[in-house]
Design an enzyme around this catalytic site. Structure first.
Site, PDB file in Angstrom:
ATOM      1  N   TYR A  31       0.835  -1.204   0.000  1.00 26.24           N
ATOM      2  CA  TYR A  31       0.000   0.000   0.000  1.00 26.24           C
ATOM      3  C   TYR A  31       0.865   1.248   0.000  1.00 26.24           C
ATOM      4  CZ  TYR A  31       0.944   1.083   4.929  1.00 26.24           C
ATOM      5  OH  TYR A  31       1.554   1.439   6.099  1.00 26.24           O
ATOM      6  N   ARG A  50       8.211   3.978  -4.799  1.00 20.81           N
ATOM      7  CA  ARG A  50       8.306   3.039  -3.667  1.00 20.81           C
ATOM      8  C   ARG A  50       7.280   1.919  -3.815  1.00 20.81           C
ATOM      9  NH1 ARG A  50       7.804   5.497   2.244  1.00 20.81           N
ATOM     10  NH2 ARG A  50       5.622   5.634   1.668  1.00 20.81           N
ATOM     11  N   ARG A  99      -7.151 -20.775  -0.990  1.00 19.21           N
ATOM     12  CA  ARG A  99      -6.090 -20.572  -0.001  1.00 19.21           C
ATOM     13  C   ARG A  99      -4.968 -21.599  -0.108  1.00 19.21           C
ATOM     14  NH1 ARG A  99      -4.066 -21.778   4.850  1.00 19.21           N
ATOM     15  NH2 ARG A  99      -3.410 -20.044   6.188  1.00 19.21           N
ATOM     16  N   HIS A 101      -0.443 -21.256   0.372  1.00 17.67           N
ATOM     17  CA  HIS A 101       0.574 -20.238   0.646  1.00 17.67           C
ATOM     18  C   HIS A 101       1.323 -19.787  -0.599  1.00 17.67           C
ATOM     19  CE1 HIS A 101      -0.293 -21.509   4.700  1.00 17.67           C
ATOM     20  NE2 HIS A 101       0.476 -20.558   5.185  1.00 17.67           N
ATOM     21  N   LYS A 146       6.634  -1.820   1.957  1.00 13.86           N
ATOM     22  CA  LYS A 146       5.424  -1.244   2.576  1.00 13.86           C
ATOM     23  C   LYS A 146       4.251  -2.210   2.379  1.00 13.86           C
ATOM     24  CE  LYS A 146       3.243   3.298   3.098  1.00 13.86           C
ATOM     25  NZ  LYS A 146       3.348   3.405   4.559  1.00 13.86           N
ATOM     26  N   GLU A 178      12.441   2.950  13.893  1.00 18.14           N
ATOM     27  CA  GLU A 178      11.457   3.901  13.332  1.00 18.14           C
ATOM     28  C   GLU A 178      10.160   3.712  14.097  1.00 18.14           C
ATOM     29  OE1 GLU A 178      10.190   2.861   9.337  1.00 18.14           O
ATOM     30  OE2 GLU A 178      10.137   0.734   9.832  1.00 18.14           O
ATOM     31  N   LEU A 202      11.493   1.637   6.840  1.00 13.00           N
ATOM     32  CA  LEU A 202      10.895   2.018   5.568  1.00 13.00           C
ATOM     33  C   LEU A 202      11.642   3.249   5.043  1.00 13.00           C
ATOM     34  CD1 LEU A 202       8.295   1.185   3.884  1.00 13.00           C
ATOM     35  CD2 LEU A 202       7.329   3.317   4.757  1.00 13.00           C
TER      36      LEU A 202
END
Ligand SMILES: Cc1ncc(COP(=O)(O)O)c(C=O)c1O
Length: 280
Positions: A31, A50, A99, A101, A146, A178, A202
Site C-alpha cells: 500500500y 516506492r 487458499r 501459501h 510497505k 522507526e 521504511l
C-alpha cells in the site's frame, strides 16, 4: 464516496472483495498513502516509485502503477476534494485464489483499490509536540517493504494509544529503528541523527524530503544508528511521516525531551517543510 476498484470508479459501498483475496487471507499486498495539499499530490513520484519497488520485492505483477496518479486526480475530483486537504490510499494485493501459501497462477489479476478522503491536519500537535513510547521491534526483517501485513505496527500503535502517546517507536538490538507509521530523528548537539536506511526501516518519503532540507538549511544531519541509551541526552526529537509531516516529540515514555517544548531545529525544519508544501 467514489473509489477505484479493479479498473472501475464506483461507490465505495459497491466494492466486493472476496474472502479468498490474498490480502484478506495472508496480508499479501502492499500500500501507499499520499498526502494531498489543496488538491495537489505531494511527492507522488516518490510514493509511486516506492510502490513499484514494494510490488517488485513481493513479486506481485501489476503493470498499472503509471496510471495511479491520474486515477488519484480523478478520485479527488469525483469526491469534491480538488481544492482540499486530503489523502489518497492505494492498496494492491496478489489477487483472489483458493487458499494456498505459494503464489496463485501467474494470470491471477491483482486486486487494486484506491480511495481519496478529506484529511484534517494535526495543527495543535505540530505546535505543542507529542509523546511517544519505545517498544521492542517484533517485526520481520523486511521493514523496507510497505506491506499491508501490519499486525506488529497495530499492536504497537494500540500500546501507544493506551499510554496516551501519538506513536510507538521500535527499538531493535538496542538501536532506535522507526515508528509504527513514521521515521524517527533526534538532535544531539545541533546535529540531526536518524537511523541509516536498511532493511530494518521504511525508506520514508518524508525522511527523504527532511534530510535534504536539513542540508539546505545548513543543519548537520547524520544517517547513523541512535542507541536507546543515548536518547536521554537528545536535545530534541521528532517523527517524520506523510500525514505526520515534521512532528516535534516532547516526551519519550515518562521523561521529557529537552525542556519539554519543541526545539529550535525541529521548528526550522517544520517551517522549511511548510515552505516546500506551499511551493507545490
Ligand atoms: C513503518 C513506517 N515507517 C515510516 C513511515 C513514514 O513514511 P512516509 O514518510 O513515506 O509516510 C511509514 C509511513 O506510513 C511507516 O508505515
Amino acid at each position: 464516496m467514489i473509489v477505484y476498484f479493479n479498473g472501475q470508479m464506483m461507490p465505495k459501498d459497491e466494492v466486493r472483495i472476496s474472502p479468498e483475496d490474498r490480502g484478506f487471507v495472508f496480508g499479501d499486498g502492499v500500500y501507499e498513502v499520499i498526502r494531498v495539499y489543496a488538491g495537489k499530490l505531494f511527492e507522488s513520484d516518490a510514493h509511486l516509485k516506492r510502490l513499484a519497488r514494494s510490488l517488485r520485492e513481493l513479486r506481485i505483477g501489476y503493470d498499472g502503477v503509471a496510471r495511479l496518479e491520474g486515477i488519484s486526480h480523478r478520485l479527488l475530483v469525483e469526491n469534491g476534494l480538488e481544492a482540499e486537504d486530503a489523502a489518497v490510499y492505494i492498496q494492491i494485493t496478489r489477487g483472489t485464489a483458493p487458499r494456498k501459501h505459494a503464489f496463485p497462477p501467474a494470470d491471477t489479476p491483482p486486486t487494486v483499490y484506491v480511495s481519496a478522503y478529506a484529511f484534517d491536519p494535526p495543527e495543535k500537535e505540530w505546535k505543542k509536540g507529542v509523546k511517544i513510547i519505545l517498544v521492542p521491534d517484533i517485526r520481520w526483517t523486511r521493514c523496507d517493504i510497505k506491506t499491508v501485513a501490519l499486525v506488529p505496527n497495530v499492536l504497537a500503535a494500540q500500546q501507544a494509544a493506551e499510554a496516551g502517546a501519538k506513536e510507538a517507536v521500535f527499538v531493535r538490538d538496542g538501536a532506535v529503528a522507526e515508528g509504527a507509521h513514521t521515521n524517527f530523528a533526534a538532535v544531539f548537539n545541533g546535529e540531526v541523527r536518524t537511523a541509516p536506511y536498511s532493511n530494518l526501516i521504511l525508506p520514508g518519503t518524508t525522511r527523504n524530503v527532511a534530510i535534504p532540507l536539513c542540508r539546505e538549511l545548513g543543519i548537520p544531519v547524520l544517517e547513523f544508528p541512535i542507541l536507546q541509551h543515548e536518547l536521554k541526552a537528545a536535545d530534541e526529537a521528532m517523527i517524520w511521516g506523510t500525514t505526520t509531516e515534521v512532528m516535534p516529540v516532547v516526551q519519550i515514555d515518562d521523561w521529557q525531551v529537552g525542556d519539554g517544548t519543541p526545539g529550535p531545529i525541529t521548528r526550522r525544519l517544520q517551517e522549511a517543510f511548510a515552505g516546500r508544501v506551499s511551493a507545490l
